[in-house]
Write a protein that holds these residues in place. Structure first.
Motif, PDB file in Angstrom:
ATOM      1  N   LEU A   1       0.814  -1.223   0.000  1.00  0.00           N
ATOM      2  CA  LEU A   1       0.000   0.000   0.000  1.00  0.00           C
ATOM      3  C   LEU A   1       0.841   1.263   0.000  1.00  0.00           C
ATOM      4  O   LEU A   1       0.594   2.182  -0.783  1.00  0.00           O
ATOM      5  CB  LEU A   1      -0.948  -0.013   1.205  1.00  0.00           C
ATOM      6  CG  LEU A   1      -1.736   1.281   1.454  1.00  0.00           C
ATOM      7  CD1 LEU A   1      -2.581   1.664   0.242  1.00  0.00           C
ATOM      8  CD2 LEU A   1      -2.612   1.141   2.709  1.00  0.00           C
ATOM      9  N   GLN A   2       1.829   1.335   0.870  1.00  0.00           N
ATOM     10  CA  GLN A   2       2.591   2.579   0.987  1.00  0.00           C
ATOM     11  C   GLN A   2       3.355   2.889  -0.292  1.00  0.00           C
ATOM     12  O   GLN A   2       3.422   4.054  -0.720  1.00  0.00           O
ATOM     13  CB  GLN A   2       3.556   2.524   2.173  1.00  0.00           C
ATOM     14  CG  GLN A   2       4.126   3.889   2.546  1.00  0.00           C
ATOM     15  CD  GLN A   2       3.044   4.910   2.869  1.00  0.00           C
ATOM     16  OE1 GLN A   2       2.211   4.690   3.734  1.00  0.00           O
ATOM     17  NE2 GLN A   2       3.050   6.038   2.160  1.00  0.00           N
ATOM     18  N   ALA A   3       3.913   1.872  -0.919  1.00  0.00           N
ATOM     19  CA  ALA A   3       4.643   2.090  -2.174  1.00  0.00           C
ATOM     20  C   ALA A   3       3.706   2.634  -3.252  1.00  0.00           C
ATOM     21  O   ALA A   3       4.069   3.552  -3.998  1.00  0.00           O
ATOM     22  CB  ALA A   3       5.288   0.789  -2.643  1.00  0.00           C
ATOM     23  N   VAL A   4       2.500   2.077  -3.317  1.00  0.00           N
ATOM     24  CA  VAL A   4       1.533   2.558  -4.298  1.00  0.00           C
ATOM     25  C   VAL A   4       1.080   3.968  -3.944  1.00  0.00           C
ATOM     26  O   VAL A   4       0.991   4.851  -4.808  1.00  0.00           O
ATOM     27  CB  VAL A   4       0.334   1.594  -4.380  1.00  0.00           C
ATOM     28  CG1 VAL A   4      -0.743   2.164  -5.314  1.00  0.00           C
ATOM     29  CG2 VAL A   4       0.778   0.223  -4.877  1.00  0.00           C
ATOM     30  N   ALA A   5       0.812   4.213  -2.677  1.00  0.00           N
ATOM     31  CA  ALA A   5       0.337   5.529  -2.238  1.00  0.00           C
ATOM     32  C   ALA A   5       1.362   6.616  -2.510  1.00  0.00           C
ATOM     33  O   ALA A   5       1.006   7.768  -2.779  1.00  0.00           O
ATOM     34  CB  ALA A   5      -0.011   5.490  -0.756  1.00  0.00           C
ATOM     35  N   ASP A   6       2.640   6.273  -2.440  1.00  0.00           N
ATOM     36  CA  ASP A   6       3.693   7.262  -2.692  1.00  0.00           C
ATOM     37  C   ASP A   6       3.749   7.686  -4.158  1.00  0.00           C
ATOM     38  O   ASP A   6       4.327   8.724  -4.479  1.00  0.00           O
ATOM     39  CB  ASP A   6       5.055   6.692  -2.272  1.00  0.00           C
ATOM     40  CG  ASP A   6       5.203   6.588  -0.765  1.00  0.00           C
ATOM     41  OD1 ASP A   6       4.436   7.237  -0.051  1.00  0.00           O
ATOM     42  OD2 ASP A   6       6.096   5.835  -0.318  1.00  0.00           O
ATOM     43  N   THR A   7       3.173   6.870  -5.049  1.00  0.00           N
ATOM     44  CA  THR A   7       3.245   7.142  -6.484  1.00  0.00           C
ATOM     45  C   THR A   7       1.940   7.667  -7.050  1.00  0.00           C
ATOM     46  O   THR A   7       1.915   8.630  -7.805  1.00  0.00           O
ATOM     47  CB  THR A   7       3.635   5.866  -7.249  1.00  0.00           C
ATOM     48  OG1 THR A   7       4.919   5.425  -6.817  1.00  0.00           O
ATOM     49  CG2 THR A   7       3.661   6.118  -8.758  1.00  0.00           C
ATOM     50  N   THR A   8       0.835   7.036  -6.691  1.00  0.00           N
ATOM     51  CA  THR A   8      -0.424   7.289  -7.386  1.00  0.00           C
ATOM     52  C   THR A   8      -1.157   8.507  -6.840  1.00  0.00           C
ATOM     53  O   THR A   8      -0.946   8.915  -5.696  1.00  0.00           O
ATOM     54  CB  THR A   8      -1.331   6.040  -7.306  1.00  0.00           C
ATOM     55  OG1 THR A   8      -2.412   6.184  -8.208  1.00  0.00           O
ATOM     56  CG2 THR A   8      -1.866   5.857  -5.897  1.00  0.00           C
ATOM     57  N   ASP A   9      -2.038   9.068  -7.657  1.00  0.00           N
ATOM     58  CA  ASP A   9      -2.894  10.173  -7.214  1.00  0.00           C
ATOM     59  C   ASP A   9      -4.224   9.661  -6.685  1.00  0.00           C
ATOM     60  O   ASP A   9      -4.844  10.292  -5.838  1.00  0.00           O
ATOM     61  CB  ASP A   9      -3.142  11.139  -8.385  1.00  0.00           C
ATOM     62  CG  ASP A   9      -1.863  11.765  -8.885  1.00  0.00           C
ATOM     63  OD1 ASP A   9      -1.283  12.579  -8.142  1.00  0.00           O
ATOM     64  OD2 ASP A   9      -1.418  11.431 -10.001  1.00  0.00           O
ATOM     65  N   ILE A  10      -4.678   8.514  -7.221  1.00  0.00           N
ATOM     66  CA  ILE A  10      -5.901   7.863  -6.747  1.00  0.00           C
ATOM     67  C   ILE A  10      -5.596   6.394  -6.504  1.00  0.00           C
ATOM     68  O   ILE A  10      -5.132   5.692  -7.403  1.00  0.00           O
ATOM     69  CB  ILE A  10      -7.054   7.985  -7.768  1.00  0.00           C
ATOM     70  CG1 ILE A  10      -7.378   9.453  -8.070  1.00  0.00           C
ATOM     71  CG2 ILE A  10      -8.298   7.277  -7.253  1.00  0.00           C
ATOM     72  CD1 ILE A  10      -8.444   9.633  -9.145  1.00  0.00           C
ATOM     73  N   LEU A  11      -5.849   5.933  -5.303  1.00  0.00           N
ATOM     74  CA  LEU A  11      -5.705   4.512  -4.984  1.00  0.00           C
ATOM     75  C   LEU A  11      -6.935   3.782  -5.505  1.00  0.00           C
ATOM     76  O   LEU A  11      -8.067   4.179  -5.243  1.00  0.00           O
ATOM     77  CB  LEU A  11      -5.613   4.321  -3.472  1.00  0.00           C
ATOM     78  CG  LEU A  11      -4.373   4.886  -2.773  1.00  0.00           C
ATOM     79  CD1 LEU A  11      -4.618   4.973  -1.277  1.00  0.00           C
ATOM     80  CD2 LEU A  11      -3.156   4.023  -3.059  1.00  0.00           C
ATOM     81  N   GLN A  12      -6.728   2.713  -6.232  1.00  0.00           N
ATOM     82  CA  GLN A  12      -7.846   1.944  -6.762  1.00  0.00           C
ATOM     83  C   GLN A  12      -7.980   0.632  -5.992  1.00  0.00           C
ATOM     84  O   GLN A  12      -7.026  -0.143  -5.895  1.00  0.00           O
ATOM     85  CB  GLN A  12      -7.622   1.666  -8.252  1.00  0.00           C
ATOM     86  CG  GLN A  12      -8.794   0.997  -8.935  1.00  0.00           C
ATOM     87  CD  GLN A  12      -8.476   0.656 -10.379  1.00  0.00           C
ATOM     88  OE1 GLN A  12      -8.761  -0.441 -10.854  1.00  0.00           O
ATOM     89  NE2 GLN A  12      -7.858   1.584 -11.079  1.00  0.00           N
ATOM     90  N   ILE A  13      -9.161   0.409  -5.414  1.00  0.00           N
ATOM     91  CA  ILE A  13      -9.475  -0.865  -4.763  1.00  0.00           C
ATOM     92  C   ILE A  13     -10.265  -1.691  -5.761  1.00  0.00           C
ATOM     93  O   ILE A  13     -11.385  -1.322  -6.150  1.00  0.00           O
ATOM     94  CB  ILE A  13     -10.299  -0.661  -3.478  1.00  0.00           C
ATOM     95  CG1 ILE A  13      -9.580   0.263  -2.498  1.00  0.00           C
ATOM     96  CG2 ILE A  13     -10.611  -2.012  -2.833  1.00  0.00           C
ATOM     97  CD1 ILE A  13      -8.323  -0.290  -1.916  1.00  0.00           C
ATOM     98  N   GLY A  14      -9.699  -2.797  -6.214  1.00  0.00           N
ATOM     99  CA  GLY A  14     -10.330  -3.615  -7.226  1.00  0.00           C
ATOM    100  C   GLY A  14     -11.499  -4.423  -6.699  1.00  0.00           C
ATOM    101  O   GLY A  14     -11.718  -4.543  -5.488  1.00  0.00           O
ATOM    102  N   ALA A  15     -12.247  -5.019  -7.633  1.00  0.00           N
ATOM    103  CA  ALA A  15     -13.447  -5.771  -7.282  1.00  0.00           C
ATOM    104  C   ALA A  15     -13.151  -6.896  -6.295  1.00  0.00           C
ATOM    105  O   ALA A  15     -13.935  -7.163  -5.387  1.00  0.00           O
ATOM    106  CB  ALA A  15     -14.083  -6.331  -8.555  1.00  0.00           C
ATOM    107  N   ARG A  16     -12.020  -7.588  -6.468  1.00  0.00           N
ATOM    108  CA  ARG A  16     -11.699  -8.717  -5.595  1.00  0.00           C
ATOM    109  C   ARG A  16     -11.386  -8.267  -4.172  1.00  0.00           C
ATOM    110  O   ARG A  16     -11.431  -9.073  -3.242  1.00  0.00           O
ATOM    111  CB  ARG A  16     -10.505  -9.498  -6.164  1.00  0.00           C
ATOM    112  CG  ARG A  16     -10.814 -10.255  -7.452  1.00  0.00           C
ATOM    113  CD  ARG A  16      -9.544 -10.865  -8.030  1.00  0.00           C
ATOM    114  NE  ARG A  16      -9.801 -11.672  -9.214  1.00  0.00           N
ATOM    115  CZ  ARG A  16      -9.931 -11.184 -10.446  1.00  0.00           C
ATOM    116  NH1 ARG A  16      -9.834  -9.874 -10.651  1.00  0.00           N
ATOM    117  NH2 ARG A  16     -10.157 -11.992 -11.467  1.00  0.00           N
ATOM    118  N   ASN A  17     -11.056  -7.003  -3.988  1.00  0.00           N
ATOM    119  CA  ASN A  17     -10.690  -6.494  -2.667  1.00  0.00           C
ATOM    120  C   ASN A  17     -11.765  -5.609  -2.051  1.00  0.00           C
ATOM    121  O   ASN A  17     -11.527  -5.002  -1.007  1.00  0.00           O
ATOM    122  CB  ASN A  17      -9.380  -5.701  -2.755  1.00  0.00           C
ATOM    123  CG  ASN A  17      -8.155  -6.577  -2.575  1.00  0.00           C
ATOM    124  OD1 ASN A  17      -8.160  -7.498  -1.763  1.00  0.00           O
ATOM    125  ND2 ASN A  17      -7.106  -6.292  -3.328  1.00  0.00           N
TER     126      ASN A  17
END
Length: 341
Positions: free
Chosen positions: A171-187
């Motif tokens: 999560l933190q690695a993605v949050a450091d890069t992206t502008d919008i966090l996407q939670i997919g259907a499986r999650n």
């Protein structure tokens, strides 16, 4: 319970209400509105007696909330939530298009796609770096290298970036890069992940689970908002039904229902919704007409050779043509398809 403050209520009045809620062992949630603030209550085991709150200074009323999804309910916040992400506003009269490949595959692929979708009118770039797949033998994404390529594409084009977060470990690695966090259907009902993104103050696009009801989607959003992150976008992406001619059944009924029940912005994913490339443009038009705040579409420079979801991805010319159609429908609906300068 919702404590509705008077328009002239002071910050001290609001804090007094918050203190009274905390004194009872519950959690207060301030909900700013157009002319006044309301305070939602969570953590109460049963009905809340309104009178102790109605007599507090600055309080206009204390009203019961009928929906189990309290903080995302339109009962709590009658006016639409508009999110400010970078220089963009999500919601209101603005209509946004997010476009890009299912997976980041290479530098050339993601940069060429970013330039193409920006030229056609998208304001945000999608692309998976960490890919949860049905089969463990399928392409799982470039992971950290994929995030670096998304960041480079944003730097080069000015497009905002959204990518899926697969688990709390990354999560933190993605949050450091992206502008919008996407939670997919499986999650969608991965409650540990929902709580973790709720602890971040970063926009989240929450996709409906493939077998989830509208109520379950809103309850999942409640997990995020209850942790203090109010920057949530709901996304209808199709549900699993008995139909086998399409990948999923795109439930466009969900858009007006979500709009009626919740104040949060609503997007539609026509690519996953139908899963058939030649039918995606029709679903883009339909999603626009039904009142969504935006769409998220899969676009790839060479769909037949895509490492994931090529069967539902548009090529550059198909996307550009579809964008012209979306703009015409949005204009007829009183919406503006936002594009970057």
């Amino acid at each position: 319970m919702l404590i509705v403050m008077r328009p002239d209520a002071t910050a001290q009045d609001i804090e007094r209400v918050n203190d009274e809620i905390r004194r009872r062992g519950w959690q207060p949630h301030a909900i700013p509105g157009g002319t006044r603030t309301a305070v939602g209550i969570t953590g109460n085991p049963g009905a809340v007696e309104p009178e102790p709150f109605r007599v507090l200074p600055g309080v206009a009323d204390a009203v019961a909330i009928s929906q189990p999804f309290k903080l995302v309910s339109r009962e709590v916040k009658p006016d639409d939530t508009q999110l400010r992400i970078g220089d963009l506003t999500i919601g209101g009269s603005a209509f946004h298009v997010i476009a890009g490949p299912c997976s980041v595959e290479s530098r050339e692929q993601i940069l060429s796609t970013a330039h193409a979708v920006k030229k056609a009118g998208a304001t945000m770039l999608r692309g998976g770096a960490f890919k949860p797949r049905t089969s463990p033998y399928e392409f799982q994404g470039l992971k950290g290298d994929g995030l670096a390529l998304l960041a480079e594409a944003r730097q080069e084009t000015g497009l905002l970036v959204t990518t899926e977060v697969k688990d709390t470990a990354t999560l933190q690695a993605v949050a450091d890069t992206t502008d919008i966090l996407q939670i997919g259907a499986r999650n969608m009902q991965n409650f540990s992940l929902l709580e973790a993104v709720g602890d971040l103050r970063k926009p989240v696009m929450l996709k409906r689970g493939m077998s989830a009801t509208i109520k379950e989607l809103l309850m999942a959003a409640e997990y995020i908002v209850a942790r203090g992150n109010t920057q949530v976008i709901l996304c209808e992406r199709g549900i699993r039904t008995f139909e086998t001619m399409t990948r999923n059944t795109l439930d466009l009924n969900a858009v007006p229902m979500l709009k009626a029940l919740s104040h949060l912005p609503v997007f539609v994913d026509p690519s996953h919704g139908i899963g058939v490339r030649k039918a995606v443009p029709a679903m883009m038009r339909a999603a626009t007409a039904v009142g969504a705040d935006g769409i998220i579409v899969e676009v790839h420079p060479d769909p037949p050779r895509a490492k994931s979801d090529g069967a539902q991805s548009l090529d550059f010319s198909e996307f550009e043509k579809s964008m012209n159609e979306v703009r015409a429908i949005a204009q007829a609906m009183g919406r503006e398809v936002v594009r970057l300068g």
